[in-house]
Design a protein around this motif. Structure first.
Motif, short mmCIF file in Angstrom:
data_model
loop_
_atom_site.label_atom_id
_atom_site.label_comp_id
_atom_site.label_asym_id
_atom_site.label_seq_id
_atom_site.Cartn_x
_atom_site.Cartn_y
_atom_site.Cartn_z
N MET A 81 0.85 -1.19 0.00
CA MET A 81 0.00 0.00 0.00
C MET A 81 0.88 1.24 0.00
SD MET A 81 -2.93 -1.21 2.72
CE MET A 81 -1.82 -1.15 4.11
N ASN A 82 0.81 2.01 -1.07
CA ASN A 82 1.58 3.25 -1.21
C ASN A 82 0.65 4.45 -1.24
OD1 ASN A 82 3.95 1.66 -1.44
ND2 ASN A 82 3.70 1.53 -3.66
N SER A 83 1.22 5.61 -1.04
CA SER A 83 0.44 6.86 -1.09
C SER A 83 -0.81 6.75 -0.24
CB SER A 83 0.07 7.20 -2.53
OG SER A 83 1.23 7.31 -3.34
N LEU A 84 -0.64 6.29 0.96
CA LEU A 84 -1.79 6.06 1.83
C LEU A 84 -2.49 7.36 2.20
CD1 LEU A 84 -0.28 3.23 4.00
CD2 LEU A 84 -2.46 3.09 2.79
N LYS A 85 -3.80 7.26 2.34
CA LYS A 85 -4.65 8.40 2.66
C LYS A 85 -5.39 8.11 3.97
CE LYS A 85 -5.59 9.04 -2.28
NZ LYS A 85 -6.67 9.12 -3.32
N PRO A 86 -5.81 9.15 4.67
CA PRO A 86 -6.58 8.92 5.91
C PRO A 86 -7.81 8.04 5.68
CG PRO A 86 -5.86 11.19 5.82
CD PRO A 86 -5.49 10.57 4.49
N GLU A 87 -8.41 8.14 4.51
CA GLU A 87 -9.60 7.33 4.22
C GLU A 87 -9.28 5.85 4.00
OE1 GLU A 87 -8.69 10.17 2.71
OE2 GLU A 87 -9.15 10.12 0.55
N ASP A 88 -7.99 5.50 3.98
CA ASP A 88 -7.60 4.09 3.92
C ASP A 88 -7.61 3.44 5.31
OD1 ASP A 88 -5.17 5.01 1.47
OD2 ASP A 88 -7.09 4.00 1.10
N THR A 89 -7.82 4.23 6.34
CA THR A 89 -7.86 3.71 7.70
C THR A 89 -8.99 2.69 7.85
OG1 THR A 89 -6.91 5.70 8.67
CG2 THR A 89 -8.24 4.31 10.13
N ALA A 90 -8.63 1.49 8.30
CA ALA A 90 -9.61 0.40 8.42
C ALA A 90 -8.92 -0.83 8.99
CB ALA A 90 -10.22 0.06 7.06
N VAL A 91 -9.73 -1.81 9.32
CA VAL A 91 -9.21 -3.14 9.62
C VAL A 91 -9.16 -3.90 8.30
CG1 VAL A 91 -9.59 -5.32 10.81
CG2 VAL A 91 -10.08 -3.15 11.97
N TYR A 92 -7.98 -4.39 7.96
CA TYR A 92 -7.79 -5.11 6.70
C TYR A 92 -7.76 -6.61 6.98
CZ TYR A 92 -6.77 -0.80 4.21
OH TYR A 92 -6.88 0.43 3.62
N SER A 93 -8.57 -7.34 6.24
CA SER A 93 -8.66 -8.78 6.41
C SER A 93 -8.36 -9.48 5.08
CB SER A 93 -10.06 -9.20 6.87
OG SER A 93 -10.38 -8.61 8.11
N CYS A 94 -7.63 -10.57 5.17
CA CYS A 94 -7.43 -11.35 3.96
C CYS A 94 -8.43 -12.51 3.94
CB CYS A 94 -6.00 -11.87 3.83
SG CYS A 94 -5.56 -13.18 4.97
N ALA A 95 -8.66 -13.02 2.76
CA ALA A 95 -9.66 -14.07 2.59
C ALA A 95 -9.22 -15.04 1.51
CB ALA A 95 -11.01 -13.46 2.24
N LEU A 96 -9.65 -16.27 1.66
CA LEU A 96 -9.30 -17.33 0.73
C LEU A 96 -10.57 -17.98 0.22
CD1 LEU A 96 -7.16 -19.35 -0.49
CD2 LEU A 96 -7.49 -20.69 1.60
N ALA A 97 -10.64 -18.09 -1.09
CA ALA A 97 -11.79 -18.77 -1.70
C ALA A 97 -11.52 -20.27 -1.78
CB ALA A 97 -12.05 -18.21 -3.09
N ALA A 98 -12.57 -21.04 -1.96
CA ALA A 98 -12.41 -22.48 -2.07
C ALA A 98 -11.98 -22.90 -3.46
CB ALA A 98 -13.73 -23.18 -1.69
N THR A 99 -12.05 -21.98 -4.40
CA THR A 99 -11.65 -22.29 -5.77
C THR A 99 -11.08 -21.03 -6.39
OG1 THR A 99 -12.45 -23.23 -7.86
CG2 THR A 99 -13.91 -21.72 -6.72
N ILE A 100 -10.78 -21.09 -7.67
CA ILE A 100 -10.24 -19.92 -8.36
C ILE A 100 -11.34 -19.27 -9.20
CG2 ILE A 100 -9.38 -21.30 -10.31
CD1 ILE A 100 -6.97 -19.28 -10.37
N TYR A 101 -11.45 -17.97 -9.07
CA TYR A 101 -12.44 -17.21 -9.82
C TYR A 101 -11.72 -16.24 -10.74
CZ TYR A 101 -15.84 -18.78 -6.30
OH TYR A 101 -16.63 -19.54 -5.49
#
Length: 126
Positions: A81-101
């Motif tokens: 994440m570059n050039s971060l802005k105040p509006e990027d403030t959040a809890v970031y979560s990663c996720a994994l799908a059961a297949t490829i989309y």
């Protein structure tokens, strides 16, 4: 059992950079779609970025500033994440799908993901 563990969050000034990591363990498919989502206080969780094979997808709000990548050997997905802005403030979560989309509609949809990490806080000060 699949486990996703995020790291790399923190406090940064506007214009700065952070790199998030998400390590996957357990019975994960090396080619399954992986994504990043974020949720700001009082807001719904929203799509940030996803990777399916060689394809990457981004929300318009982060396009050109964030880069998602994946190391299949380490079973880890990254979010630079570059050039971060105040509006990027959040809890970031990663996720994994059961297949490829490959269709962007599915890669960007929360309903496509079967496994979620606990999240890491990113705070961007102005």
């Amino acid at each position: 059992q699949v486990q996703l563990v995020e790291s790399g969050g923190g406090l940064v000034q506007a214009g700065g950079s952070l790199r998030l990591s998400c390590a996957a363990s357990g019975r994960t498919g090396s080619s399954s779609t992986m994504g990043w989502f974020r949720q700001a206080p009082g807001e719904e969780r929203e799509f940030v970025a996803a990777v399916s094979g060689e394809m990457t997808y981004y929300a318009d709000s982060v396009k050109g500033r964030f880069t998602i990548s994946r190391d299949n050997v380490r079973n880890t997905v990254y979010l630079q994440m570059n050039s971060l802005k105040p509006e990027d403030t959040a809890v970031y979560s990663c996720a994994l799908a059961a297949t490829i989309y490959y269709a962007s509609f599915f890669a960007k949809s929360q309903a496509s993901y079967a496994y979620w990490g606990q999240g890491t806080q990113v705070t961007v000060s102005s």
